[in-house]
Enzyme design. Structure first.
Site, short mmCIF file in Angstrom:
data_model
loop_
_atom_site.label_atom_id
_atom_site.label_comp_id
_atom_site.label_asym_id
_atom_site.label_seq_id
_atom_site.Cartn_x
_atom_site.Cartn_y
_atom_site.Cartn_z
N ARG A 155 0.91 -1.16 0.00
CA ARG A 155 0.00 0.00 0.00
C ARG A 155 0.93 1.19 0.00
O ARG A 155 1.62 1.45 0.97
CB ARG A 155 -0.89 -0.03 1.25
CG ARG A 155 -1.71 1.25 1.47
CD ARG A 155 -2.75 1.43 0.37
NE ARG A 155 -3.68 2.51 0.72
CZ ARG A 155 -3.54 3.77 0.35
NH1 ARG A 155 -2.47 4.13 -0.38
NH2 ARG A 155 -4.43 4.67 0.69
N HIS A 158 2.10 7.12 1.58
CA HIS A 158 0.95 8.02 1.53
C HIS A 158 0.75 8.68 2.89
O HIS A 158 1.43 8.35 3.86
CB HIS A 158 -0.30 7.25 1.13
CG HIS A 158 -0.74 6.22 2.14
ND1 HIS A 158 -0.11 5.01 2.30
CD2 HIS A 158 -1.74 6.24 3.06
CE1 HIS A 158 -0.69 4.31 3.26
NE2 HIS A 158 -1.68 5.05 3.75
N HIS A 160 -2.76 10.82 5.24
CA HIS A 160 -4.17 11.18 5.28
C HIS A 160 -4.35 12.48 6.06
O HIS A 160 -3.48 12.87 6.85
CB HIS A 160 -5.01 10.10 6.00
CG HIS A 160 -4.75 8.71 5.53
ND1 HIS A 160 -5.26 8.22 4.36
CD2 HIS A 160 -4.04 7.69 6.10
CE1 HIS A 160 -4.88 6.96 4.22
NE2 HIS A 160 -4.14 6.61 5.26
N GLU A 164 -4.86 7.32 11.28
CA GLU A 164 -5.11 5.94 10.85
C GLU A 164 -4.77 4.99 11.99
O GLU A 164 -3.66 5.02 12.52
CB GLU A 164 -4.26 5.59 9.62
CG GLU A 164 -4.37 4.13 9.20
CD GLU A 164 -3.46 3.79 8.02
OE1 GLU A 164 -3.55 4.49 6.99
OE2 GLU A 164 -2.63 2.85 8.14
N HIS A 204 3.38 7.25 5.72
CA HIS A 204 3.63 5.87 6.11
C HIS A 204 3.38 4.94 4.93
O HIS A 204 2.87 5.36 3.88
CB HIS A 204 2.76 5.46 7.30
CG HIS A 204 1.29 5.68 7.08
ND1 HIS A 204 0.69 6.92 7.16
CD2 HIS A 204 0.28 4.81 6.75
CE1 HIS A 204 -0.60 6.82 6.94
NE2 HIS A 204 -0.88 5.55 6.67
N GLU A 229 -11.13 6.36 1.29
CA GLU A 229 -9.86 5.75 0.89
C GLU A 229 -9.43 6.24 -0.49
O GLU A 229 -8.25 6.21 -0.84
CB GLU A 229 -10.01 4.22 0.90
CG GLU A 229 -8.77 3.45 0.55
CD GLU A 229 -7.65 3.54 1.59
OE1 GLU A 229 -6.55 3.02 1.31
OE2 GLU A 229 -7.87 4.13 2.66
#
Length: 449
Positions: A155, A158, A160, A164, A204, A229
């Site tokens: 993943r 990125h 946010h 998270e 992360h 998401e």
């Protein structure tokens, strides 16, 4: 005879007046109370509303009845059979919606969502599906993502605009990396049953190991019900939308050094399996002072009469400042006691088993929902509720709160610690019943046969 009749007619008004006067001065009986009066005296309560119903309100069927019964919209003398088309598998999963308890009343928004109804985003190397306010409007405070990665799949790097939190408890292990605003770095492999947490804005990555040949699957929670998401800040997406000469200038390198950066986001993509002992590059600023992962799997749960509970919040998982969790087991016939969370919304995920919850939303509004493994329940702050195991196996669930400290108020403990005469005045309980109340939280109460 006629003379007597005329005489009586002349005296009748006086007789009636005297009778009325006598009625007016007669004292009212002690039990004749005006409507709305609770009791004749504090020592002798007399209810002015009916006593609560003793009607049986257990679920009328479950999934095990498939092929045995046809669910109908009937409970006792209420309702009628269904004449139109039926989705029997769905009705078998939701008896409390089709034939609700008679204690349900008014209106409560839908508080159930199965991930199976979420759109699934398929990528090379894995997938992700989410729940937020768009499919469960009551869930304004928290959102969730179920993500799957094959061994080595990444993943991508990125961040946010929300925190998270993750429960690495579904399958396999996952390696996480992060760098703080102070330039401190951190790498760890998170085993099944353990947690990670990244504050909002902190970059992360997530990568599945091959500890399990299938890779990993995990639950992600975000502290905003509007989270999507699909609105993540991705490394590749950002650089694909920055002029190449600006990128070269930023890193003080030749532009051709960036000839092969992706032209669009990767999101989830295949990668080499990370080493279990992976170490981050040495940072002049050092490593993070507190870990961003927590070995929740090794925490010993507290045993209660009807099950177990273990909690992770900022008291033991210090970096987790906005999300706390209780992992709960409930044995068959037992239940998570009647309680509420004073300020915090609850996002509950059912890992195993079957359950039902009644939400009390004040103003006589109450509604009951049934849940199976993989379902999400959402309980707004201060809504009274319980979680009852309605199956034949152990119920296992996560109670996830939007808070730094996990806390609840127990109905049993509240009544036990309130002056008995006050409790009697409300509920008309006997001294024996009041003496049986618990001054400590039962938390998970045992089955009563």
């Amino acid at each position: 005879m006629a003379r007597l009749t005329r005489k009586f007619t002349q005296l009748l008004p006086a007789i009636l007046f005297a009778s009325a006067s006598l009625v007016l001065v007669l004292p009212q009986p002690a039990t004749a109370l005006p409507t709305g009066t609770r009791s004749a005296s504090s020592a002798a309560p007399s209810p002015t509303v009916p006593y609560a119903s003793d009607d049986p309100n257990a679920p009328l069927w479950d999934e095990g009845a498939r092929g045995v019964i046809t669910p109908e919209a009937q409970r006792g003398k209420y309702g009628a059979t269904i004449l139109g088309a039926q989705n029997v598998p769905l009705e078998l999963q939701n008896p409390s919606l089709l034939a609700p308890p008679t204690t349900d009343h008014g209106d409560v928004p839908n508080a159930k969502w199965p991930f199976e109804l979420s759109h699934n985003r398929l990528q090379t190397g894995g997938w992700a599906r989410q729940q937020n306010v768009h499919n469960l409007p009551i869930a304004t405070g928290l959102a969730g993502v179920d993500m799957r990665l094959e061994p080595g799949a990444i993943r991508e790097l990125h961040w946010h605009n929300t925190a998270e939190w993750a429960y690495r408890g579904l399958q396999g292990s996952t390696q996480v990396t992060t760098v703080t605003a102070d330039g401190q770095n951190y790498v760890a492999t998170v085993p099944k049953g353990s947690l990670w947490y990244f504050p909002s804005g902190q970059p992360h990555s997530l990568q599945a190991t091959d500890d399990d040949p299938e890779g990993s699957e995990f639950l992600l929670i975000f502290d905003d019900g509007n989270f999507s998401e699909d609105s993540t800040f991705l490394l590749t997406d950002w650089l694909a939308h920055v002029p190449k000469e600006v990128i070269a200038k930023n890193f003080h390198m030749n532009q051709d050094a960036f000839d092969h950066i992706p032209g669009e986001e990767l999101y989830i993509f295949p990668g080499p399996v990370p080493a279990d002992d992976q170490q981050p590059p040495a940072s002049p600023q050092g490593t993070t002072p507190m870990p961003f992962t927590y070995d929740f799997a090794s925490v010993k749960p507290t045993q209660y009469a009807g099950g177990t509970v273990k909690i992770a919040d900022s008291r033991n998982f210090n970096v987790a400042k906005t999300i706390a969790v209780a992992e709960v087991t409930v044995e068959p016939g037992s239940m998570r006691e009647l309680h509420w969370h004073p300020q915090d919304d609850e996002w509950t995920y059912f890992l195993e088993g079957n359950a039902r919850i009644t939400l009390f939303a004040a103003n006589s509004n109450a509604r009951t929902f049934d849940y199976q493994a993989g379902d999400i329940a959402y309980v707004p702050a201060s809504y009274g509720h319980y979680i009852e195991n309605t199956g034949n196996s152990t119920l296992r669930l996560l109670e996830i709160l939007k808070t730094d400290i996990f806390k609840d108020i127990s109905l049993n403990q509240w009544l036990a610690l309130t002056p008995p005469e006050l409790v009697k005045a409300h509920l008309q309980l006997s001294d024996e019943t009041i003496a049986h109340l618990s001054k400590t939280k039962p938390v998970v109460v045992a089955a009563q046969y």
